[in-house]
Design a protein around this motif. Structure first.
Motif, mmCIF file in Angstrom:
data_model
loop_
_atom_site.group_PDB
_atom_site.id
_atom_site.type_symbol
_atom_site.label_atom_id
_atom_site.label_comp_id
_atom_site.label_asym_id
_atom_site.label_seq_id
_atom_site.Cartn_x
_atom_site.Cartn_y
_atom_site.Cartn_z
ATOM 1 N N SER A 57 1.049 -0.955 0.179
ATOM 2 C CA SER A 57 -0.200 -0.153 0.069
ATOM 3 C C SER A 57 0.991 1.226 0.267
ATOM 4 N N GLY A 58 2.291 0.466 0.437
ATOM 5 C CA GLY A 58 3.066 1.995 0.688
ATOM 6 C C GLY A 58 3.494 2.538 -1.097
ATOM 7 N N PHE A 59 3.285 1.752 -1.915
ATOM 8 C CA PHE A 59 2.966 2.117 -3.290
ATOM 9 C C PHE A 59 2.430 2.710 -3.874
ATOM 10 N N THR A 60 1.405 2.590 -3.912
ATOM 11 C CA THR A 60 -0.079 2.948 -4.559
ATOM 12 C C THR A 60 -0.992 2.568 -4.172
ATOM 13 N N SER A 61 -2.239 3.815 -4.445
ATOM 14 C CA SER A 61 -3.580 4.010 -3.561
ATOM 15 C C SER A 61 -4.787 3.561 -4.096
ATOM 16 N N ARG A 62 -4.464 3.190 -5.188
ATOM 17 C CA ARG A 62 -5.014 1.878 -5.180
ATOM 18 C C ARG A 62 -5.567 0.847 -4.237
ATOM 19 N N LYS A 63 -7.055 0.107 -4.483
ATOM 20 C CA LYS A 63 -7.300 -0.766 -3.841
ATOM 21 C C LYS A 63 -6.676 -1.752 -4.464
ATOM 22 N N ILE A 64 -6.071 -2.716 -3.046
ATOM 23 C CA ILE A 64 -5.958 -3.917 -3.736
ATOM 24 C C ILE A 64 -6.549 -5.181 -3.928
ATOM 25 N N GLY A 65 -6.471 -5.938 -4.894
ATOM 26 C CA GLY A 65 -7.076 -6.000 -5.038
ATOM 27 C C GLY A 65 -7.190 -8.110 -5.153
#
Length: 140
Positions: A57-65
């Motif tokens: 989550s530190g590398f993206t603001s997108r939800k983890i699928g």
């Protein structure tokens, strides 16, 4: 320097994921591993970064699928021989993998089976006849 590819995957259980990737031929690289990430090298040029959800989550603001519910990517990993396809699957199953979430592919010159890792990512373990790869007539 040789170009490399790193596949970054969010994982629920870093230890379980690490065991699976050792089973399919990975080697842990301690230089890029800590309590929130493990780097598994599949070759000199291919690395899989296993990242806890917090770290990922530190590398993206997108939800983890959820790879168990939705197809996100199919990753193919070649092996040396046709028999190695089945042997690799056996090891992966013993390390927590789920065999054949997708149909077996049998094309004479190519044979592959798939295995789902503990987080639901599907890896296609595949062999291709070297003669076919080099442009010679395929075997049947």
């Amino acid at each position: 320097m040789t170009r490399m590819i790193f596949i970054n995957l969010p994982v629920r259980d870093l230890s379980a994921a690490g065991k699976f990737y050792v089973a399919i031929g990975g080697t842990k690289n301690p230089n890029f591993s800590d309590e929130r990430s493990t780097c598994m090298l599949l070759s000199d040029a291919i690395g899989v970064m296993l990242l806890t959800h917090d770290r990922y989550s530190g590398f993206t603001s997108r939800k983890i699928g959820d790879a168990r519910r939705e197809s996100q990517v199919l990753i193919a990993l070649s092996v040396e021989t046709r028999d190695d396809v089945d042997r690799t699957l056996e090891k992966a199953i013993a390390a927590g993998g789920k065999a054949d979430p997708n149909p077996v592919q049998e094309h004479g010159f190519m044979y592959s089976r798939s295995v789902e890792d503990p987080d639901g990512y599907v890896w296609e373990i595949m062999w291709m006849d070297p003669a076919f790869v080099s442009g010679e007539k395929p075997t049947s």
